[in-house]
Structure formats: C-alpha cells, structure tokens
Design a protein around this motif. Sequence first.
Motif, PDB file in Angstrom:
ATOM      1  N   UNK A  35      54.867 -33.469  50.782  1.00 39.57           N
ATOM      2  CA  UNK A  35      54.397 -32.133  51.452  1.00 39.57           C
ATOM      3  C   UNK A  35      53.824 -32.555  52.638  1.00 39.57           C
ATOM      4  N   UNK A  36      54.140 -31.675  53.815  1.00 36.83           N
ATOM      5  CA  UNK A  36      53.621 -31.501  54.962  1.00 36.83           C
ATOM      6  C   UNK A  36      52.255 -30.810  54.882  1.00 36.83           C
ATOM      7  N   UNK A  37      51.336 -31.360  55.532  1.00 35.72           N
ATOM      8  CA  UNK A  37      49.927 -30.574  55.580  1.00 35.72           C
ATOM      9  C   UNK A  37      49.902 -30.089  57.091  1.00 35.72           C
ATOM     10  N   UNK A  38      48.520 -29.468  57.430  1.00 34.68           N
ATOM     11  CA  UNK A  38      48.560 -29.061  58.728  1.00 34.68           C
ATOM     12  C   UNK A  38      48.749 -30.135  59.961  1.00 34.68           C
ATOM     13  N   UNK A  39      49.134 -29.794  60.784  1.00 31.11           N
ATOM     14  CA  UNK A  39      49.554 -31.015  61.604  1.00 31.11           C
ATOM     15  C   UNK A  39      49.203 -30.597  63.214  1.00 31.11           C
ATOM     16  N   UNK A  40      49.589 -31.232  64.117  1.00 31.22           N
ATOM     17  CA  UNK A  40      49.468 -30.917  65.471  1.00 31.22           C
ATOM     18  C   UNK A  40      48.066 -31.369  66.027  1.00 31.22           C
ATOM     19  N   UNK A  41      47.221 -30.770  66.640  1.00 32.22           N
ATOM     20  CA  UNK A  41      45.994 -30.886  66.909  1.00 32.22           C
ATOM     21  C   UNK A  41      45.058 -31.164  65.843  1.00 32.22           C
ATOM     22  N   UNK A  42      45.337 -30.632  64.337  1.00 29.74           N
ATOM     23  CA  UNK A  42      44.675 -30.963  63.285  1.00 29.74           C
ATOM     24  C   UNK A  42      44.758 -32.117  62.685  1.00 29.74           C
ATOM     25  N   UNK A  43      46.057 -32.946  63.019  1.00 30.24           N
ATOM     26  CA  UNK A  43      46.132 -34.117  62.541  1.00 30.24           C
ATOM     27  C   UNK A  43      45.170 -35.211  62.647  1.00 30.24           C
ATOM     28  N   UNK A  44      44.476 -35.633  61.646  1.00 26.38           N
ATOM     29  CA  UNK A  44      43.469 -36.637  61.805  1.00 26.38           C
ATOM     30  C   UNK A  44      43.287 -37.669  60.625  1.00 26.38           C
ATOM     31  N   UNK A  45      42.626 -38.704  60.928  1.00 28.08           N
ATOM     32  CA  UNK A  45      42.468 -39.613  59.616  1.00 28.08           C
ATOM     33  C   UNK A  45      41.069 -40.242  60.131  1.00 28.08           C
ATOM     34  N   UNK A  46      40.436 -40.619  59.111  1.00 34.98           N
ATOM     35  CA  UNK A  46      38.998 -41.430  59.184  1.00 34.98           C
ATOM     36  C   UNK A  46      39.079 -42.693  58.157  1.00 34.98           C
ATOM     37  N   UNK A  47      39.314 -43.812  58.328  1.00 31.40           N
ATOM     38  CA  UNK A  47      39.258 -44.905  57.373  1.00 31.40           C
ATOM     39  C   UNK A  47      38.125 -46.230  57.839  1.00 31.40           C
ATOM     40  N   UNK A  48      38.267 -47.187  57.150  1.00 29.56           N
ATOM     41  CA  UNK A  48      37.540 -48.405  57.705  1.00 29.56           C
ATOM     42  C   UNK A  48      37.929 -48.991  59.068  1.00 29.56           C
ATOM     43  N   UNK A  49      39.083 -48.623  59.640  1.00 30.48           N
ATOM     44  CA  UNK A  49      39.352 -49.091  60.891  1.00 30.48           C
ATOM     45  C   UNK A  49      38.827 -48.222  61.871  1.00 30.48           C
ATOM     46  N   UNK A  50      38.312 -46.801  61.766  1.00 31.75           N
ATOM     47  CA  UNK A  50      37.901 -45.789  62.775  1.00 31.75           C
ATOM     48  C   UNK A  50      38.306 -44.518  62.379  1.00 31.75           C
ATOM     49  N   UNK A  51      38.230 -43.651  63.512  1.00 28.94           N
ATOM     50  CA  UNK A  51      38.503 -42.291  63.118  1.00 28.94           C
ATOM     51  C   UNK A  51      39.466 -41.958  64.264  1.00 28.94           C
ATOM     52  N   UNK A  52      40.824 -41.287  63.778  1.00 29.21           N
ATOM     53  CA  UNK A  52      41.629 -40.914  65.007  1.00 29.21           C
ATOM     54  C   UNK A  52      41.953 -39.628  64.598  1.00 29.21           C
ATOM     55  N   UNK A  53      41.680 -38.775  66.009  1.00 31.56           N
ATOM     56  CA  UNK A  53      41.856 -37.446  65.749  1.00 31.56           C
ATOM     57  C   UNK A  53      42.193 -36.872  67.317  1.00 31.56           C
ATOM     58  N   UNK A  54      42.640 -35.619  67.218  1.00 35.12           N
ATOM     59  CA  UNK A  54      42.691 -34.958  68.724  1.00 35.12           C
ATOM     60  C   UNK A  54      41.211 -34.307  68.993  1.00 35.12           C
ATOM     61  N   UNK A  55      40.412 -34.199  67.934  1.00 33.06           N
ATOM     62  CA  UNK A  55      39.213 -33.539  68.300  1.00 33.06           C
ATOM     63  C   UNK A  55      38.716 -32.270  67.870  1.00 33.06           C
ATOM     64  N   UNK A  56      39.933 -31.599  67.183  1.00 30.93           N
ATOM     65  CA  UNK A  56      39.876 -30.145  66.506  1.00 30.93           C
ATOM     66  C   UNK A  56      39.116 -30.282  65.340  1.00 30.93           C
TER      67      UNK A  56
END
Length: 181
Positions: free
Chosen positions: A141-162
């Motif tokens: 399934x698709x979850x919220x996307x666009x500026x909401x898409x973000x992930x944080x794991x042991x390599x760091x955090x990736x986000x558009x900042x929302x």
Amino acid sequence: GKGELAGTVRKRTGADIVINAPAFDMANGRILSSFVCNGIQFGRDDGLRGFRFDGGMARLVWSGVGAGHFVSEFGLLVSDGKGRCSVSASPNSRRGRTAIGYTAKGELVLYVVTDTECYAAKKTGKQLAEKMLSLGCVQAINLDGGGSSQIADKTGAYTAGRPVPGFIAVWLKETEEDTMT
C-alpha cells in the motif's frame, strides 16, 4: 501538536527504522485515513484496506477495528502479486513516496523516496507499484507521500522537513550472526 519528524521519533523510541504513515490534514494535523496505535483509533474507520500489525507480522485487512496497530492505505499498490495502482494523491506526478508491503515469505518491505531527492528518483503512483512488485511484494500500500515522505534509520534521517502525526516504527531482532565477533 501537529506532529514530529522521523529522526525525532527514532531517537525517542529507540526504533531501528521509522517511516511516516497516515495521511493527514496539514492545516490541523488531523489524521484523514485510518490509523491505530496501541489499540487507540485515530482518523476514521470506514472499511479502509490496510496493514494490521499484531504479533510481529503484517497482513492486509479491510479494517483496523480491534487491531493493536493498523495503518490504512492512501492507495493500493499491489494485491495478490499484481500491480493495482489506486494512489489517490497526485497519481501521475513524480513525488516523494512512502510504501509498505510484504513478500510471499512474509518479509516486510519499506520503501521511501523523499521529495528532496532528485527528480529521477521520485515516483508516480504506477512507478511505485512497479517498484514494490520488483522488490517481491505480493501485497503493498501507498502511505502519505510528497513532503510527508521520510525515514530515519541507522544511516541517518531523510525528510523534506514536514512534521507528521503518525509513524510506523520497526525494531529489528538481533540474530546470532549480529552478535558474533
């Protein structure tokens, strides 16, 4: 509040992986899809398809009623091993996207591309369905996307900042291989 960022949630919870989850109203943070956390229902429950997480396994079901943890779709990507793109938000636009699925072996698949990544990395709804199929998903399934898409794991955090109001947090089990020196 109106939400948090994945990196903050990861630090607060100690989860190994954190991704954004439910669709929400950016003006007030109200969850628009269905989301259940620790048995508490947020948003709506009108028979939306989504993933139920009980006992460590994810499975696709039609409702979160009675679930300990549940997140509904913002579009179906893969059903019974076939692409079924029904992404409701900007389906033909290349955007940041977040998806969750599982393989025939029951392996959980998380996929996140943020809005800050290069245009070529971003996906349309159909491309996201194809990506989840290529990763071996039989349900996704698709979850919220666009500026909401973000992930944080042991390599760091990736986000558009929302900041977003809900996340899926994953704690990985250590295996014997992980603890060997």
